[in-house]
Scaffold this active site. Structure first.
Site, PDB file in Angstrom:
ATOM      1  N   LYS A 159       0.844  -1.205   0.000  1.00 54.12           N
ATOM      2  CA  LYS A 159       0.000   0.000   0.000  1.00 54.12           C
ATOM      3  C   LYS A 159       0.875   1.250   0.000  1.00 54.12           C
ATOM      4  CE  LYS A 159      -1.781   2.969   2.649  1.00 54.12           C
ATOM      5  NZ  LYS A 159      -1.739   4.235   1.894  1.00 54.12           N
ATOM      6  N   GLU A 170       9.967   1.162  10.565  1.00 59.41           N
ATOM      7  CA  GLU A 170      11.002   2.175  10.325  1.00 59.41           C
ATOM      8  C   GLU A 170      10.312   3.519  10.493  1.00 59.41           C
ATOM      9  OE1 GLU A 170      12.881   4.988   9.179  1.00 59.41           O
ATOM     10  OE2 GLU A 170      12.775   4.301   7.102  1.00 59.41           O
ATOM     11  N   CYS A 228      13.655  10.752   6.698  1.00 58.61           N
ATOM     12  CA  CYS A 228      13.548  10.276   8.085  1.00 58.61           C
ATOM     13  C   CYS A 228      14.876  10.439   8.819  1.00 58.61           C
ATOM     14  CB  CYS A 228      13.042   8.845   8.135  1.00 58.61           C
ATOM     15  SG  CYS A 228      13.907   7.744   7.041  1.00 58.61           S
ATOM     16  N   GLU A 267       9.773  15.679  15.231  1.00 57.25           N
ATOM     17  CA  GLU A 267      10.166  15.546  13.832  1.00 57.25           C
ATOM     18  C   GLU A 267       9.354  16.521  12.990  1.00 57.25           C
ATOM     19  OE1 GLU A 267       9.236  11.823  11.740  1.00 57.25           O
ATOM     20  OE2 GLU A 267      11.283  11.899  10.976  1.00 57.25           O
TER      21      GLU A 267
END
Ligand code: NAP
Ligand code: MG
Length: 483
Positions: free
Chosen positions: A180, A255, A289, A386
């Protein structure tokens, strides 16, 4: 003819067929550089996920089980060749859909995706068990078997590349897949499905269901016919997936996000450190990331480095991502742009000193100017959360112990970097930093052979390399009585 004029509406790829969603719903994917629609894409939901999982199960029990390891390797190699032969087209689609520059798409994302398939093609024939001496008079050995049907959920920042990181090792190990992609960037995953079809992968081995996280993604996580979920994305969604996967005890690799420290000691090569600091935060407009979003600079080098970095940043060309000279494209979506800008406001509000950028660029497109905050304290929101955009926090430090303590003072642990000419200091720091990757005198290097993944709340499990392959296998112990 530009690619834009020929992008057909996206359909789901299930059991080797291109199909509409059962409910016939579609959604629009948008070009973030122009804010214009690119095309319509099928919106898969629970019933489509169910069909895809069943097709993947059939393929796993049926034709795929009969394909030898050598032939799996040949198929992966062929996919690598096909990706390379379509490099320019895939790169253009990726740039249109995600806003990443064409230079990055065509020189990094697509070639590395091909390399990943080629790397794991080689592994297919090297997945071996062991013979193990035991006390009983037995011949005892292990088999490394595939897990079965794997659900893979990926984000929008490296769409084709992260699809490759997940699909290639899972196939090399003999699993079948329901993938997906992210709703913002569904187009290159569909290109990958087309390549699998052309390479001759049996129907149902790779299924691609485009759609939304809370519907299609959650249905994949909940589905009892799925043996493992491999996820890349936000820590919040990773936590939600972990809770939901408990019901069926699915295997998981996660992750997740990061707030990676990029540490410059006073004895570093200043030119290299400036380029590394810029690249660390502005590559892919900060939607990385492992972005080096906390730049720790040793007190005595601080002013010189900040001057150089500000001058360097002022020269970065922002604009049309299809222009090979552009270094910074738009954020992936309006929502992401607004999220980034709200962090800029928080930075100002909490007393950080804005030295570059800090606003949206005028005109069409979701562009945020490359932004640098100085005088950041590690407790400020912009140093803790983040941001996932081109926003750098600069912090000062006095010595190794102090900076390691501050660098590790974060829930995340994805990556870190150290810039110094002192080899002892570099290796000491590499051991002390709590992160899955440490770069020394460089930033943001990846290789299909090198394991990648997180410590702490950046997730668990590894992608790439032998470690990444083994995450898609399970071990069976076989005992044969010889007495
Ligand atoms: P996200 O929500 O975690 O999306 C990642 C993937 O998970 C997408 O395919 C998403 O579908 C899917 N998803 C969302 N909710 C789900 C659920 N309940 N169950 C199963 N799958 C689900 O990330 P985002 O909202 O796009 O970005 C938000 C923040 O996440 C960013 O600002 C950044 O901080 C972080 N992020 C990190 C990474 C990374 O590489 N570690 C990558 C992207 C984003 P949709 O396509 O419908 O969203
Ligand atoms: Mg898009």
């Amino acid at each position: 003819m530009p690619v834009t004029q020929k992008i057909a509406p996206g359909r789901l790829f299930i059991g080797g067929q291109w199909v509409d969603a059962v409910a016939a719903n579609t959604f629009t994917t948008v070009n973030p550089a122009t804010e214009e629609p690119i095309t319509q894409v099928a919106e898969g939901r629970a019933e489509d996920i169910d069909r895809a999982v069943k097709a993947a199960r059939q393929a796993f029990e049926g034709p795929w089980a009969g394909v030898s390891a050598a032939d799996r390797g040949r198929l992966l190699w062929k996919m690598a060749d096909l990706i390379e032969s379509r490099l320019a087209e895939i790169a253009e689609v990726e740039t249109l859909d995600s806003g990443k520059t064409i230079t990055e798409s065509s020189r990094v994302d697509v070639p590395m995706a091909a390399d990943c398939f080629r790397y794991f093609a080689g592994w297919a024939t090297k997945i071996e068990g062991e013979t193990i001496p035991v006390r009983a008079p037995c011949f005892s050995y292990t088999l490394r078997e595939p897990l079965g049907v794997v659900g893979q959920i990926i984000p929008w920042n490296f769409p084709i590349l992260l699809a490759a990181w997940k699909v290639a090792p899972a196939l090399a190990a003999g699993n079948t897949i329901v993938l997906k992609p992210a709703e913002q960037t569904p187009l290159t995953a569909l290109r990958l499905a087309g390549i699998a079809e052309e390479a001759g992968l049996p129907p149902g081995v790779l299924n691609v269901v485009t759609g939304f996280g809370p519907t299609a993604g959650a249905a994949l996580v909940d589905h009892p016919g799925v043996d493992k979920i491999a996820f890349t994305g936000s820590t919040a969604v990773g936590q939600e997936i972990m809770r939901r996967a408990a019901g069926s005890l699915k295997r998981l690799t996660l992750e997740l996000g990061g707030k990676s420290p990029n540490i410059v000691f006073a004895d570093a090569d200043l030119d290299l450190a400036v380029r590394g600091a810029s690249n660390g935060i502005f590559y892919n407009k900060g939607e990385v990331c492992t972005a080096g979003s906390r730049l720790f600079v040793e007190e005595s080098l601080h002013d010189a480095l900040l001057d150089r970095l500000s001058a360097f940043t002022a020269k970065l060309q922002q604009g049309d991502p299809l222009d090979p000279k552009t270094r910074l494209g738009p954020q992936v979506s309006e929502g992401q742009m607004n999220r980034v800008l709200s962090y800029v406001d928080k930075g100002k509000g909490e007393g950080a000193r804005l030295v570059a950028g800090g606003s949206r660029a005028p005109g069409k497109g979701y562009f945020v100017r490359p932004t640098i905050f100085d005088d950041v304290q590690n407790g400020m929101t912009i140093a803790r959360e983040e941001i996932f955009g081109p926003v750098l926090s600069v912090l000062r430090f006095r010595d190794l112990d102090e900076v390691v303590r501050a660098a590790n003072d974060t829930p995340y642990g994805l990556a870190a970097a150290v810039w110094t000419k002192d080899i002892k200091k570099a290796h000491r720091a590499a051991r002390l930093l709590k992160s899955g990757t440490v770069w020394i005198n460089t930033y943001g290097l990846y290789d299909s052979a090198m394991p990648f993944g997180g410590y702490k709340m950046s997730g668990f499990g590894r992608e790439l390399g032998r470690h990444g392959l083994l995450e898609y296998t399970q071990t069976k112990s076989v005992w044969v009585d010889l007495s």
